[in-house]
Write an enzyme that holds these catalytic residues in place. Structure first.
Site, PDB file in Angstrom:
ATOM      1  N   LYS A 282       0.826  -1.212   0.000  1.00  0.00           N
ATOM      2  CA  LYS A 282       0.000   0.000   0.000  1.00  0.00           C
ATOM      3  C   LYS A 282       0.860   1.262   0.000  1.00  0.00           C
ATOM      4  O   LYS A 282       0.484   2.267  -0.610  1.00  0.00           O
ATOM      5  CB  LYS A 282      -0.957   0.006   1.195  1.00  0.00           C
ATOM      6  CG  LYS A 282      -2.103  -0.964   1.041  1.00  0.00           C
ATOM      7  CD  LYS A 282      -3.248  -0.642   1.975  1.00  0.00           C
ATOM      8  CE  LYS A 282      -4.370  -1.650   1.809  1.00  0.00           C
ATOM      9  NZ  LYS A 282      -5.471  -1.421   2.756  1.00  0.00           N
TER      10      LYS A 282
ATOM     11  N   LYS B  71      -6.067 -12.091  -8.638  1.00  0.00           N
ATOM     12  CA  LYS B  71      -7.333 -12.181  -7.911  1.00  0.00           C
ATOM     13  C   LYS B  71      -8.339 -11.179  -8.490  1.00  0.00           C
ATOM     14  O   LYS B  71      -7.946 -10.089  -8.909  1.00  0.00           O
ATOM     15  CB  LYS B  71      -7.047 -11.828  -6.444  1.00  0.00           C
ATOM     16  CG  LYS B  71      -7.950 -12.486  -5.446  1.00  0.00           C
ATOM     17  CD  LYS B  71      -7.463 -12.201  -4.035  1.00  0.00           C
ATOM     18  CE  LYS B  71      -8.600 -11.643  -3.212  1.00  0.00           C
ATOM     19  NZ  LYS B  71      -8.231 -11.420  -1.808  1.00  0.00           N
TER      20      LYS B  71
ATOM     21  N   LYS C 249     -11.741  -5.366  -6.498  1.00  0.00           N
ATOM     22  CA  LYS C 249     -12.660  -4.237  -6.680  1.00  0.00           C
ATOM     23  C   LYS C 249     -11.930  -3.024  -7.246  1.00  0.00           C
ATOM     24  O   LYS C 249     -12.548  -2.100  -7.736  1.00  0.00           O
ATOM     25  CB  LYS C 249     -13.411  -3.873  -5.391  1.00  0.00           C
ATOM     26  CG  LYS C 249     -12.731  -4.155  -4.087  1.00  0.00           C
ATOM     27  CD  LYS C 249     -13.691  -3.920  -2.906  1.00  0.00           C
ATOM     28  CE  LYS C 249     -12.946  -4.124  -1.585  1.00  0.00           C
ATOM     29  NZ  LYS C 249     -13.745  -3.932  -0.413  1.00  0.00           N
TER      30      LYS C 249
END
Ligand code: TRP
Length: 334
Positions: A115, A197, A200
């Site tokens: 992140k 994966k 979103k």
């Protein structure tokens, strides 16, 4: 607790639009296991502000997510569905646990590194101590089990370490949580790149099925899904695109991969993809209908929010008072 059931805690962030991956991988599973446990399912809005959010948007998404928990089948009378930010104990316990967590431990967190790289302009202290807030979420309710994906396992391990450290100093204060093992949800991959994966935050909208996609969009996205040139529906690592579609199909229909392989023997990918798309519509359409009915009922949702935040606060405060006493905070005069 009021009964002998073990306590289960989990949470999801209200950022981005929930995908079929979130549903089949987590939410659906939460519903399946909810009867066996005393459950706390939180909308972890405090975690969301570790990256910049638009306030109105965050508020809206948080309510949508809470409503989706119910639409997916979690009965809010039985499951404590609530906003993290409505229970101040999360922040209070997180502060205390910060003082029992080492910089070195947090430095090792791979999600922080990812992140931080992604949000290089805003590497704030909250992003760094995010796992401590997560530990507080879990430990505040004396949680026994936490259903989490592999990406959160490192955070759960840290939670256990912090709890054990605290207990070794102050006695048995926290229950040591375990990862939920058992029938775990399906891991759903991107429709455009089956090595990734389903996410979103994927920039390619065709890579993900969003829970609110209408039937035509769903079918169209499946028609475009990446496959291979084998021209045979087989559940194998060598055909990751087909394998992913089979996982989705099986999760939506309850069939086994072997049964599905048989069903599509001799059929083309076109027929197969259409069937997968239809199976997904069959699951998402009723969920969307329930969601839309619920959103019309503002008073009902407001009631759920009010009652469950009281319930969560009650249990959270019990743990918090105990912890505050242990570390030496003065007694409250009443
Ligand atoms: N960090 C989790 C995620 O991003 C969300 C989360 C926050 C969570 N607190 C939690 C999950 C406690 C399980 C238990 O997916």
């Amino acid at each position: 607790m009021l009964n002998d059931k073990k306590i289960l805690f989990s949470g999801m962030q209200a950022t981005g639009n929930l995908t079929l991956g979130n549903y089949l991988g987590a939410l659906k599973n939460w519903v399946t296991i909810s009867d066996e446990y005393e459950t706390f399912y939180s909308v972890v809005d405090m975690h969301s502000i570790t990256v910049r959010q638009d306030p109105a948007e965050l508020r809206k998404r948080a309510r949508t997510l809470l409503t989706l928990y119910i639409a997916a089948g979690l009965d809010p009378e039985k499951n404590c569905i609530y906003y993290q930010s409505h229970v101040s104990g999360h922040a209070e316990l997180a502060w205390i646990l910060n003082c029992f967590t080492y910089m070195g431990e947090l430095n090792r967190m791979t999600q922080f590194k990812d992140k931080a790289a992604k949000h290089a302009d805003n590497i704030n202290a909250g992003l760094f101590t995010y796992p401590v807030l997560m530990a507080a979420d879990i430990l505040l309710y004396q949680t026994d089990v936490v259903p989490v994906g592999v990406d959160q396992m490192q955070h759960l391990e840290l939670t256990r370490d912090i709890a054990q450290r605290f207990n070794s100093i102050y006695g048995d204060v926290f229950t040591i949580p375990e990862a939920y093992i058992g029938k775990v949800g399906a891991k759903i991959m991107s429709l455009q790149d089956p090595s990734k994966k389903m996410s979103k935050s994927d920039e390619n909208v065709n890579a993900s099925i969003y829970l609110m996609d209408d039937p035509d969009t769903i079918i169209r996205k499946f028609k475009r899904a990446v496959t291979d040139s084998e021209a045979c529906v087989r559940y194998s690592e060598e055909q990751p695109g087909i394998k992913n579609l089979l996982d989705i199909y099986c999760a939506c229909t309850g069939k086994t991969p072997a049964e599905a392989e048989k069903e599509f023997e001799g059929k083309g990918y076109g027929d197969f993809k259409l069937a997968v798309g239809e199976s997904v519509v069959g699951v998402l359409k009723p969920l969307q209908d329930r969601f839309h009915d619920l959103t019309k009922n503002k008073d009902y949702i407001d009631g759920v929010i009010k009652n469950n935040s009281e319930k969560a606060n009650y249990f959270a405060t019990k743990t918090l008072r105990k912890v505050q006493k242990k570390v030496g905070f003065p007694e409250r005069i009443r």
